[in-house]
Design a protein around this motif. Structure first.
Motif, PDB file in Angstrom:
ATOM      1  N   CYS A   1     -17.764 -14.754 -31.542  1.00 57.26           N
ATOM      2  CA  CYS A   1     -18.166 -13.268 -31.520  1.00 57.26           C
ATOM      3  C   CYS A   1     -18.395 -13.017 -33.043  1.00 57.26           C
ATOM      4  O   CYS A   1     -19.151 -12.044 -33.468  1.00 57.26           O
ATOM      5  N   ARG A   2     -17.680 -13.597 -33.882  1.00 52.32           N
ATOM      6  CA  ARG A   2     -18.007 -13.385 -35.203  1.00 52.32           C
ATOM      7  C   ARG A   2     -19.124 -14.036 -35.723  1.00 52.32           C
ATOM      8  O   ARG A   2     -19.850 -13.142 -36.680  1.00 52.32           O
TER       9      ARG A   2
ATOM     10  N   ARG B   1     -12.057 -11.526 -32.241  1.00 49.13           N
ATOM     11  CA  ARG B   1     -12.539 -12.173 -33.433  1.00 49.13           C
ATOM     12  C   ARG B   1     -12.521 -13.556 -33.523  1.00 49.13           C
ATOM     13  O   ARG B   1     -12.410 -14.457 -34.290  1.00 49.13           O
ATOM     14  N   CYS B   2     -12.896 -13.904 -32.354  1.00 53.95           N
ATOM     15  CA  CYS B   2     -13.355 -15.363 -32.007  1.00 53.95           C
ATOM     16  C   CYS B   2     -14.311 -16.023 -32.844  1.00 53.95           C
ATOM     17  O   CYS B   2     -15.432 -15.285 -33.343  1.00 53.95           O
ATOM     18  N   ALA B   3     -14.371 -17.108 -33.008  1.00 52.86           N
ATOM     19  CA  ALA B   3     -15.587 -17.730 -33.801  1.00 52.86           C
ATOM     20  C   ALA B   3     -17.125 -17.409 -33.138  1.00 52.86           C
ATOM     21  O   ALA B   3     -17.739 -16.936 -34.073  1.00 52.86           O
TER      22      ALA B   3
ATOM     23  N   GLN C   1     -21.693 -11.389 -34.781  1.00 60.54           N
ATOM     24  CA  GLN C   1     -21.534 -10.311 -35.706  1.00 60.54           C
ATOM     25  C   GLN C   1     -22.225 -10.474 -37.114  1.00 60.54           C
ATOM     26  O   GLN C   1     -22.938  -9.735 -37.681  1.00 60.54           O
ATOM     27  N   ALA C   2     -22.046 -11.831 -37.759  1.00 60.14           N
ATOM     28  CA  ALA C   2     -22.522 -12.131 -38.977  1.00 60.14           C
ATOM     29  C   ALA C   2     -24.260 -12.176 -38.909  1.00 60.14           C
ATOM     30  O   ALA C   2     -24.680 -11.820 -39.731  1.00 60.14           O
TER      31      ALA C   2
END
Length: 64
Positions: free
Chosen positions: A43-44, A39-41, A47-48
């Motif tokens: 990786c997020r 859930r690091c910035a 995903q976004a």
């Protein structure tokens, strides 16, 4: 209430993180499972944007 693990074990040969709880439950998470749940910035953001982040099969945990 937040439960804390009774024991965390790095099973290097199996490439797993084993988490043991005071209730007697235990969970084993592979390196790939941990990486996929990141859930690091960075990786997020991937995903976004709908980007597929490939996870190497030889991925391993270096330290906990």
């Amino acid at each position: 209430m937040i439960r804390t693990p009774q024991k965390i074990h790095h099973a290097r040969q199996e490439r797993q993180l084993q988490i043991h709880w005071s209730t007697g439950e235990s969970y084993s998470l592979s390196s790939q499972q941990l990486r996929a749940a990141c859930r690091c910035a960075s990786c997020r953001a991937h995903q976004a944007r709908g980007e597929l982040v490939l996870i190497a099969q030889d991925l391993h945990i270096k330290q906990i």
